[in-house]
Design a protein around this motif. Sequence first.
Motif, PDB file in Angstrom:
ATOM      1  N   GLU A 186       0.827  -1.215   0.000  1.00  0.00           N
ATOM      2  CA  GLU A 186       0.000   0.000   0.000  1.00  0.00           C
ATOM      3  C   GLU A 186       0.855   1.257   0.000  1.00  0.00           C
ATOM      4  N   CYS A 187       2.097   1.147   0.418  1.00  0.00           N
ATOM      5  CA  CYS A 187       2.965   2.318   0.568  1.00  0.00           C
ATOM      6  C   CYS A 187       3.677   2.702  -0.721  1.00  0.00           C
ATOM      7  N   PHE A 188       3.670   1.823  -1.731  1.00  0.00           N
ATOM      8  CA  PHE A 188       4.505   2.035  -2.913  1.00  0.00           C
ATOM      9  C   PHE A 188       4.068   3.206  -3.789  1.00  0.00           C
ATOM     10  N   ASP A 189       2.863   3.689  -3.584  1.00  0.00           N
ATOM     11  CA  ASP A 189       2.407   4.843  -4.368  1.00  0.00           C
ATOM     12  C   ASP A 189       2.956   6.160  -3.820  1.00  0.00           C
ATOM     13  N   TYR A 190       3.617   6.119  -2.683  1.00  0.00           N
ATOM     14  CA  TYR A 190       4.140   7.324  -2.052  1.00  0.00           C
ATOM     15  C   TYR A 190       5.670   7.367  -2.157  1.00  0.00           C
ATOM     16  N   THR A 191       6.214   8.556  -2.089  1.00  0.00           N
ATOM     17  CA  THR A 191       7.668   8.705  -2.099  1.00  0.00           C
ATOM     18  C   THR A 191       8.261   8.124  -0.820  1.00  0.00           C
ATOM     19  N   PHE A 192       9.257   7.269  -0.981  1.00  0.00           N
ATOM     20  CA  PHE A 192       9.954   6.697   0.165  1.00  0.00           C
ATOM     21  C   PHE A 192      11.118   7.611   0.550  1.00  0.00           C
ATOM     22  N   GLU A 206      16.450  -2.724   3.058  1.00  0.00           N
ATOM     23  CA  GLU A 206      16.789  -3.492   1.856  1.00  0.00           C
ATOM     24  C   GLU A 206      16.212  -4.907   1.923  1.00  0.00           C
ATOM     25  N   GLN A 207      16.248  -5.486   3.108  1.00  0.00           N
ATOM     26  CA  GLN A 207      15.701  -6.824   3.276  1.00  0.00           C
ATOM     27  C   GLN A 207      14.186  -6.833   3.074  1.00  0.00           C
ATOM     28  N   ILE A 208      13.531  -5.792   3.577  1.00  0.00           N
ATOM     29  CA  ILE A 208      12.080  -5.686   3.426  1.00  0.00           C
ATOM     30  C   ILE A 208      11.696  -5.591   1.950  1.00  0.00           C
ATOM     31  N   LEU A 209      12.374  -4.714   1.218  1.00  0.00           N
ATOM     32  CA  LEU A 209      12.041  -4.508  -0.192  1.00  0.00           C
ATOM     33  C   LEU A 209      12.386  -5.736  -1.029  1.00  0.00           C
ATOM     34  N   ALA A 210      13.470  -6.419  -0.672  1.00  0.00           N
ATOM     35  CA  ALA A 210      13.841  -7.629  -1.402  1.00  0.00           C
ATOM     36  C   ALA A 210      12.769  -8.707  -1.248  1.00  0.00           C
ATOM     37  N   GLN A 211      12.201  -8.794  -0.056  1.00  0.00           N
ATOM     38  CA  GLN A 211      11.164  -9.790   0.189  1.00  0.00           C
ATOM     39  C   GLN A 211       9.867  -9.460  -0.544  1.00  0.00           C
ATOM     40  N   SER A 212       9.630  -8.159  -0.773  1.00  0.00           N
ATOM     41  CA  SER A 212       8.368  -7.755  -1.398  1.00  0.00           C
ATOM     42  C   SER A 212       8.360  -8.034  -2.905  1.00  0.00           C
ATOM     43  N   GLY A 213       9.545  -8.121  -3.524  1.00  0.00           N
ATOM     44  CA  GLY A 213       9.623  -8.375  -4.959  1.00  0.00           C
ATOM     45  C   GLY A 213       9.436  -7.138  -5.805  1.00  0.00           C
ATOM     46  N   LYS A 214       9.115  -6.035  -5.201  1.00  0.00           N
ATOM     47  CA  LYS A 214       8.971  -4.767  -5.936  1.00  0.00           C
ATOM     48  C   LYS A 214       9.245  -3.628  -4.978  1.00  0.00           C
ATOM     49  N   GLY A 215       9.064  -2.419  -5.419  1.00  0.00           N
ATOM     50  CA  GLY A 215       9.320  -1.300  -4.543  1.00  0.00           C
ATOM     51  C   GLY A 215       8.700  -0.029  -5.066  1.00  0.00           C
ATOM     52  N   PRO A 216       8.914   1.079  -4.387  1.00  0.00           N
ATOM     53  CA  PRO A 216       8.359   2.360  -4.795  1.00  0.00           C
ATOM     54  C   PRO A 216       9.068   2.903  -6.029  1.00  0.00           C
ATOM     55  N   SER A 217       8.420   3.807  -6.704  1.00  0.00           N
ATOM     56  CA  SER A 217       9.025   4.399  -7.898  1.00  0.00           C
ATOM     57  C   SER A 217       9.808   5.661  -7.566  1.00  0.00           C
ATOM     58  N   ASN A 218       9.549   6.271  -6.413  1.00  0.00           N
ATOM     59  CA  ASN A 218      10.211   7.525  -6.046  1.00  0.00           C
ATOM     60  C   ASN A 218      10.918   7.391  -4.698  1.00  0.00           C
TER      61      ASN A 218
END
Length: 305
Positions: A186-192, A206-218
């Motif tokens: 739900e957080c990926f639509d916002y700037t990290f 980094e571990q969290i994002l690696a587990q998610s398989g994707k990440g935010p665009s900004n």
Amino acid sequence: MHARILTYVDEVARQGSIRAAADKLNVAASAISRQIKSLEDEIGSPIFNRQPRSVSLTAAGEILLVHIRETLREMNRTYALIEDLKGLRRGEVAVALMSGLSGNIVPRVAMQFRNANPKVLVRLQLMTTPDEMIAAVAEGEVDLAIGFDFPSRANVRQLAVAVAPLGLVVSTSHPFAGRSSVRLSECFDYTFVVPDSTTVIRPHLEQILAQSGKGPSNFIETNSIEVMRHVVMMSDSVTFLTPFDIETEAAAGKLSFVPVQDLARETQRLVLLGPERNPTALGSVLAEYFKAAMNRGNAHGGHLE
């Protein structure tokens, strides 16, 4: 009473004579002789070889004397610490800290301590890496260090550890503020707003994002937790911190901590470090203030180990 016999044995060994030790200590020679005989009976071995006008240590006495002198040194150091605590003499105490704690637990504890001990200078030093902080404690440059996820090292001791959950931090006007929990996706639509590679929190993220398989665009990247907090307060950006990192802003109604379902097992360890040996009296007193503050952090989702 225990200290008295240790002092008697030490002085007799120094003087080479019970009578000379008695004169030096202003004690009857018969009293010293009686105490030493009682100790010899207790350990089952003579401590001194006795000649008409002098004495010398036996092999057992040599071993015992090492223990006695170490004990007396520690006792004198303890007395000095107690004297310091009685009057809290003028002096200074130094603390190394990570940047994320500069606006929260550290200044609050420093002011509490300073108000109770107005003659003491409290010196707070911002340091960038755990290794730098550990070295400062080990080498006596600072009395204490407080920060996250310190590795184990020689010559320092963990005085207290509080385990805090890692979660989402947003402004109180953000749509997620007040939620009982969110999912990472739900957080990926916002700037990290993310910490850079020099920070101890970066490996967690980094571990969290690696587990998610994707990440935010900004992204906005920084080496300052302070900047992370302010960017989030001024926008709808999101970041990931612990309750300890936003204590002041949360109390002021500026930031909200929201548990993230995907991060249920992700925690950081807030650690208070002190020297392995010979802490200063003022450092020991200040450490008690930090321990109490870390314990109060339990109400915000952390817990002491």
